[in-house]
Design a protein around this motif. Structure first.
Motif, PDB file in Angstrom:
ATOM      1  N   LEU A  31       4.137  15.362  -7.937  1.00  0.00           N
ATOM      2  CA  LEU A  31       4.312  14.905  -6.875  1.00  0.00           C
ATOM      3  C   LEU A  31       5.724  14.757  -6.482  1.00  0.00           C
ATOM      4  N   PRO A  32       6.173  15.016  -5.013  1.00  0.00           N
ATOM      5  CA  PRO A  32       7.429  15.097  -4.551  1.00  0.00           C
ATOM      6  C   PRO A  32       8.194  13.644  -4.798  1.00  0.00           C
ATOM      7  N   ILE A  33       8.492  13.248  -6.050  1.00  0.00           N
ATOM      8  CA  ILE A  33       9.226  11.924  -6.056  1.00  0.00           C
ATOM      9  C   ILE A  33      10.363  12.308  -7.038  1.00  0.00           C
TER      10      ILE A  33
ATOM     11  N   THR B  50       9.095   1.247  -8.002  1.00  0.00           N
ATOM     12  CA  THR B  50       9.026   0.366  -6.830  1.00  0.00           C
ATOM     13  C   THR B  50       7.542  -0.288  -6.525  1.00  0.00           C
ATOM     14  N   MET B  51       6.530   0.214  -7.324  1.00  0.00           N
ATOM     15  CA  MET B  51       5.129  -0.546  -7.041  1.00  0.00           C
ATOM     16  C   MET B  51       4.555  -0.496  -5.948  1.00  0.00           C
ATOM     17  N   ILE B  52       5.072   0.009  -4.874  1.00  0.00           N
ATOM     18  CA  ILE B  52       4.636   0.180  -3.483  1.00  0.00           C
ATOM     19  C   ILE B  52       4.914   1.427  -2.713  1.00  0.00           C
ATOM     20  N   CYS B  53       5.847   2.079  -3.009  1.00  0.00           N
ATOM     21  CA  CYS B  53       6.189   3.252  -2.189  1.00  0.00           C
ATOM     22  C   CYS B  53       5.431   4.578  -2.546  1.00  0.00           C
ATOM     23  N   ASN B  54       4.974   4.634  -4.015  1.00  0.00           N
ATOM     24  CA  ASN B  54       4.064   5.625  -4.547  1.00  0.00           C
ATOM     25  C   ASN B  54       2.864   5.522  -4.497  1.00  0.00           C
ATOM     26  N   VAL B  55       2.213   4.305  -3.628  1.00  0.00           N
ATOM     27  CA  VAL B  55       0.693   4.026  -3.560  1.00  0.00           C
ATOM     28  C   VAL B  55      -0.087   5.015  -2.944  1.00  0.00           C
ATOM     29  N   PRO B  56       0.430   5.513  -1.603  1.00  0.00           N
ATOM     30  CA  PRO B  56      -0.418   6.354  -0.942  1.00  0.00           C
ATOM     31  C   PRO B  56      -0.455   7.762  -1.775  1.00  0.00           C
ATOM     32  N   LEU B  57       0.432   8.324  -2.466  1.00  0.00           N
ATOM     33  CA  LEU B  57       0.497   9.463  -3.137  1.00  0.00           C
ATOM     34  C   LEU B  57      -0.664   9.364  -4.269  1.00  0.00           C
TER      35      LEU B  57
ATOM     36  N   SER C  61      -4.106   8.716  -3.229  1.00  0.00           N
ATOM     37  CA  SER C  61      -4.765  10.089  -2.759  1.00  0.00           C
ATOM     38  C   SER C  61      -5.247  10.916  -3.877  1.00  0.00           C
ATOM     39  N   VAL C  62      -4.517  11.031  -4.989  1.00  0.00           N
ATOM     40  CA  VAL C  62      -5.000  11.876  -6.056  1.00  0.00           C
ATOM     41  C   VAL C  62      -6.024  11.405  -6.574  1.00  0.00           C
ATOM     42  N   LEU C  63      -6.057  10.120  -7.102  1.00  0.00           N
ATOM     43  CA  LEU C  63      -7.302   9.484  -7.864  1.00  0.00           C
ATOM     44  C   LEU C  63      -8.465   9.598  -6.914  1.00  0.00           C
ATOM     45  N   LEU C  64      -8.664   9.669  -5.595  1.00  0.00           N
ATOM     46  CA  LEU C  64      -9.857   9.505  -4.775  1.00  0.00           C
ATOM     47  C   LEU C  64     -10.313  10.864  -4.563  1.00  0.00           C
TER      48      LEU C  64
END
Length: 503
Positions: A73-75, A86-93, A96-99
């Motif tokens: 991931l680009p982190i 952060t608990m919030i900022c990486n939620v979309p990435l 997306s991978v899990l789904l």
């Protein structure tokens, strides 16, 4: 046999995502554990993907051995190879991978990994099963340990199951994270004994003895103790050190090497790929581990598989890793470790003497074969020959075997050394990835039968940690996931392509 094949074919394939900040190209025990476990699960028909952050130019999606899919991931890294929690900022990435991969189980590794903690939370909110493997031991007093223990307590409250690599590690995790012991299993690490095989021909044949140290050069690995031990062998020119690894304590080792004037006897190799570690292990006679805390320690198992005598500190879960025949345990003190090394050197020296005298008791007997003394009819001839060989043995013992060896090396510990290949067989019987994978599968099957978690249950489990503000962060993460589901529903998301696998 037919029944076993039918049982294997009926085994339900699971979709597993292993998450950690620590993975290749980084080198370490956690990285090796994740890779080998993933490979074995792939061979048993399961789908496995790895989720980690990018490493320099290593970004995007990569495929490793046997089609193992890795998401870099680009982190950016925040501290010590971990991303910023952060608990919030990486939620979309992460969502997306899990789904896209249709994951059923999120398996996180290492309490130091921020990405692992966030993935456990997101996986729980998405209704997935979660597993956490703890690879380390922690204290209870310093600020870092207090913060890590509290975060672990919060996360493990909502985790379906927890795995520790040793019984000491289980006790430590249960105490500091206040996890019910029924939710914690002990599954040790393993080593590929087919790769870490002995090769005595790589050892020096000039009478010198190599002591190998392979680990991260950090304070936790007891490098300060190693730096204090090395100068004690200054008056033993036949003893040499091979140090494999890198870290902030490398400067200390280089400084000690210069002060002791042992530049030609202390080789600092630096960081090497795990596939090349064996090349340095087989050159050694003794492996030393000076760790101050360890839950398992893969390095001593790999060294024992290569036939080295292991001298290690008695800390954490190390005493339960290897049997007494394969390890010399010491206290995490300079004098104790030094005495342990002297004991190993005495054993090695005595066995060399015994091996040398056995070789002298063999004479050529045609065809180049070596056999015992030929039977002689004349008893006087046999007596003279034995006296002559005894003189040769004594001369060799005084001039070759014990040359430049201090009196401390004289002892009777020879019987404790096993054949290197016997050591490899013993380690293979104790630790192998087939057994580790089967036990991990049992954990997966167990949690898959459990009912799904609800939002209320998750919030209540986090409330168990007595940190009320964490409920606000979890609620925000849940609302963010609901918003993402509204603007990009998971059922319309393009699923990752399934590549055919060979049986």
């Amino acid at each position: 046999m037919v029944w076993h094949k039918q049982l294997v074919n009926k085994r339900k394939a699971m979709r597993i995502c292993m998450v950690s900040d620590f993975f290749y190209p980084s080198i370490g025990g956690v990285e090796e554990h994740i890779f080998n476990l993933a490979q074995m699960l792939l061979k048993r028909g399961h789908k496995v993907v790895i989720l980690t952050h990018c490493y320099n130019d290593c970004k995007g999606v990569r495929y490793l051995t046997n089609g193992l899919k890795v998401y870099y991931l680009p982190i950016k890294v925040f501290y010590n190879q971990s991303v910023l929690p952060t608990m919030i900022c990486n939620v979309p990435l992460i969502r997306s991978v899990l789904l896209r991969e249709q994951i059923e189980i999120v398996h996180a590794h290492s309490a130091f990994s921020s990405l692992a903690h966030e993935s456990l939370l997101i996986g729980s909110l998405l209704g997935l099963k979660t597993v956490f493997t703890d690879h380390s031991l922690f204290g209870f007093a310093d600020i870092s340990a207090v913060f890590t223990n509290k975060m672990l307590e919060l996360d493990l409250g909502a985790v379906s199951h927890c795995i520790c690599v040793s019984h000491v590690g289980k006790e430590n995790t249960v105490l500091r994270a206040r996890v019910p012991k029924e939710k914690v299993s002990v599954i040790p690490n393993a080593v590929d004994t087919a790769f870490f095989i002995p090769d005595p021909s790589q050892r020096p044949n000039d009478g010198s003895i190599n002591i190998v140290l392979a680990s991260r050069l950090v304070y936790r690995k007891g490098i300060d103790l190693s730096a204090s031990i090395i100068p004690r062998f200054k008056q033993m020119p036949h003893v040499k050190f091979i140090i494999v690894g890198d870290g902030p304590k490398r400067v200390l080792l280089e400084e000690i090497r210069e002060k002791a004037n042992m530049q030609n006897r202390v080789e600092i190799v630096g960081a090497v790929e795990h596939a090349r570690v064996r090349d340095y292990l087989v050159k050694g006679h003794i492996f030393v581990n000076t760790s101050l805390t360890e839950a398992y320690c893969m390095a001593i198992v790999e060294a024992a598989a290569c036939g080295l005598q292991v001298v290690s500190t008695r800390v954490g879960g190390i005493p339960e890793v290897l049997p007494e025949d394969l390890i010399i345990l010491t206290e995490p003190e300079v004098d104790s470790i030094y005495e342990g090394l002297l004991k190993a050197l005495r054993r090695l020296n005595n066995c060399r003497y015994k091996s040398f005298t056995n070789d002298l008791n063999r004479v050529p007997c045609g065809g180049g074969d070596e056999v015992r003394f030929r039977k002689m009819k004349n008893k006087s001839s046999r007596k003279r020959l034995k006296q002559r060989s005894s003189k040769k043995s004594n001369y060799a013992n005084n001039s070759t075997i014990n040359k430049n060896i201090p009196n401390e090396f004289i002892g009777n510990d020879c019987e404790s050394i096993l054949c290197p290949y016997k050591c490899n067989e013993l380690v293979a019987s104790l630790y192998n990835w087939e057994n580790v994978t089967e036990r991990t599968e049992k954990v997966y099957n167990r949690i898959m039968r459990e009912p799904p978690s609800t939002l209320g249950g998750i919030l209540y489990s986090y409330l168990h940690g007595d940190v009320w503000p964490i409920l606000l962060a979890i609620s925000m993460a849940h609302l963010f996931l609901r918003f993402l589901e509204y603007i990009r529903p998971g059922r319309f998301m393009e699923k990752a392509r399934e590549w055919p696998r060979k049986n």
